[in-house]
Design an enzyme around this catalytic site. Structure first.
Site, PDB file in Angstrom:
ATOM      1  N   GLN A   1     -10.987   8.232  -0.534  1.00 57.25           N
ATOM      2  CA  GLN A   1     -10.792   7.527   0.740  1.00 57.25           C
ATOM      3  C   GLN A   1     -11.361   8.311   1.925  1.00 57.25           C
ATOM      4  OE1 GLN A   1      -6.343   7.603   0.166  1.00 57.25           O
ATOM      5  NE2 GLN A   1      -6.325   7.847   2.379  1.00 57.25           N
TER       6      GLN A   1
ATOM      7  N   MET B   1       3.592   9.938  15.180  1.00 55.60           N
ATOM      8  CA  MET B   1       3.562  11.108  14.289  1.00 55.60           C
ATOM      9  C   MET B   1       2.475  10.939  13.233  1.00 55.60           C
ATOM     10  SD  MET B   1       7.313  12.512  13.631  1.00 55.60           S
ATOM     11  CE  MET B   1       8.369  12.936  14.997  1.00 55.60           C
ATOM     12  N   SER B   2       1.752  12.033  12.995  1.00 50.52           N
ATOM     13  CA  SER B   2       0.671  12.015  12.010  1.00 50.52           C
ATOM     14  C   SER B   2       0.442  13.448  11.550  1.00 50.52           C
ATOM     15  CB  SER B   2      -0.606  11.495  12.675  1.00 50.52           C
ATOM     16  OG  SER B   2      -1.733  11.816  11.887  1.00 50.52           O
TER      17      SER B   2
ATOM     18  N   TYR C   1       2.024  17.118   3.800  1.00 52.32           N
ATOM     19  CA  TYR C   1       2.244  17.687   5.134  1.00 52.32           C
ATOM     20  C   TYR C   1       3.267  16.817   5.883  1.00 52.32           C
ATOM     21  CZ  TYR C   1       1.059  21.142   8.631  1.00 52.32           C
ATOM     22  OH  TYR C   1       1.117  22.201   9.493  1.00 52.32           O
TER      23      TYR C   1
ATOM     24  N   HIS D   1       7.169  10.484   7.228  1.00 51.17           N
ATOM     25  CA  HIS D   1       7.287  10.498   5.762  1.00 51.17           C
ATOM     26  C   HIS D   1       8.768  10.493   5.343  1.00 51.17           C
ATOM     27  CE1 HIS D   1       3.288  12.651   6.224  1.00 51.17           C
ATOM     28  NE2 HIS D   1       2.967  11.698   5.385  1.00 51.17           N
TER      29      HIS D   1
ATOM     30  N   ARG E   1      -2.276  14.603  11.013  1.00 51.18           N
ATOM     31  CA  ARG E   1      -3.484  15.041  11.714  1.00 51.18           C
ATOM     32  C   ARG E   1      -3.202  15.511  13.144  1.00 51.18           C
ATOM     33  NH1 ARG E   1      -6.144  10.754   8.344  1.00 51.18           N
ATOM     34  NH2 ARG E   1      -7.751  11.823   7.152  1.00 51.18           N
TER      35      ARG E   1
HETATM   36  O1  PAF Z   1      -1.326   6.681   4.036  1.00 54.33           O
HETATM   37  C1  PAF Z   1      -1.622   7.606   3.249  1.00 54.33           C
HETATM   38  O2  PAF Z   1      -1.090   8.701   3.336  1.00 54.33           O
HETATM   39  C2  PAF Z   1      -2.671   7.356   2.182  1.00 54.33           C
HETATM   40  O3  PAF Z   1      -3.671   6.500   2.636  1.00 54.33           O
HETATM   41  C3  PAF Z   1      -2.077   6.832   0.868  1.00 54.33           C
HETATM   42  C4  PAF Z   1      -1.408   5.476   1.042  1.00 54.33           C
HETATM   43  C5  PAF Z   1      -1.063   7.823   0.325  1.00 54.33           C
HETATM   44  C6  PAF Z   1      -3.183   6.660  -0.178  1.00 54.33           C
HETATM   45  O4  PAF Z   1      -3.833   7.850  -0.444  1.00 54.33           O
END
Ligand code: PAF
Length: 282
Positions: A61, A184-185, A32, A37, A187
């Protein structure tokens, strides 16, 4: 750009690249994609001959009542972005190929994974550390780039790479913000318009604290009080998870700022739990 789903295929390609003398840059993500990113991909693209972007919503996680099943996704849009930014591989494995049914090996960095996000997400960093280690072993990158928004995550990854002698340079990509200052996220997609309007005050509150710091206030409790007062006035839909001042490397709490501290926060707004952090450097 090659779409790869099999871990062993990814490993084979990356090993071959390494044997051929090419360097690999890795950007692990959960997809996303937003500007944050993209920034990580640009950094890795510039540093290495080959760019590997991974897109995996890592189940280990997430806690039991967290947003694993609703995590926002747009694989087609993400693939287009990764392609446009020059990725050589987009790796999208499924959970079964990353974790065998009897998977039993974990990587943990308890010294750094005990406070802050770990208080409300006690198993989160074990999952992050384990999957990141797997991705680093699969791709053996010269560089791996992670966002500074997840300050604690970045510190943990730096530590595990050092402690396990993994042959990778970890690079922090700066936290990218919306024009109004919201970090930015992926979420942020959960926020209603009203929540989004208030969420900007997460950062505005921190900056109100930073302004008082610039005027000479170095007592952390007083700085926290300024930030909380701002949140109370402007962010009634928010619920503080934590507000801490920490040493940027050891993550130990700081009570008086004598050198460098990072203000790190997590705030629940609606369905989102939003992170931010800010330098308080003398
Ligand atoms: O920051 C993230 O998006 C996640 O924690 C990662 C580093 C891809 C690990 O799943």
């Amino acid at each position: 750009m090659q779409l790869v789903t099999s871990p062993s295929k990814l490993q084979k390609i990356c090993l071959q690249w390494r044997c051929d003398g090419s360097t690999v840059g890795l950007v692990p993500t959960m997809g996303y994609f937003h500007e944050g990113h993209k920034n990580l991909m640009r950094i890795a693209r510039e540093k290495a001959d080959k760019l590997v972007v991974t897109l995996f919503v890592n189940p280990t996680q997430f806690g039991e009542n967290e947003d694993l099943s609703t995590y926002p996704a747009d694989h087609e849009g993400d693939a287009q972005i990764a392609r446009d930014l020059g990725a050589d591989i987009l790796f999208i494995p499924d959970a079964g190929s990353m974790y065998a049914k009897d998977h039993a090996t974990w990587v943990d960095v308890p010294q750094l994974a005990k406070d802050l996000c770990a208080t409300s997400r006690p198993t989160h960093f074990r999952g992050v550390s384990t999957v990141v280690t797997k991705l680093l072993i699969l791709t053996l990158p010269e560089y791996a780039v992670f966002g500074e928004k997840d300050w604690q995550q970045l510190a943990i990854i730096r530590r595990l790479v050092r402690d396990l002698h993994l042959p990778t340079n970890i690079i922090g990509g700066e936290l990218i913000r919306e024009k109004d200052g919201l970090a930015m996220s992926s979420r942020n997609a959960y926020l209603t318009p009203e929540e989004r309007a208030q969420a900007v005050h997460i950062n505005a509150g921190i900056r109100a604290g930073a302004a008082v710091f610039e005027q000479g206030e170095h007592d952390v409790e007083k700085l926290k009080a300024v930030i909380r007062a701002h949140w109370q006035r402007h962010l009634p839909l928010g619920k503080e998870d934590y507000l801490e001042f920490i040493d940027p490397d050891s993550l130990e709490p700081v009570t008086t700022i004598t050198d460098k501290a990072r203000c790190a926060v997590a705030v629940y707004v609606g369905k989102g739990r939003l992170l931010d952090n800010w330098p308080f450097y003398l």
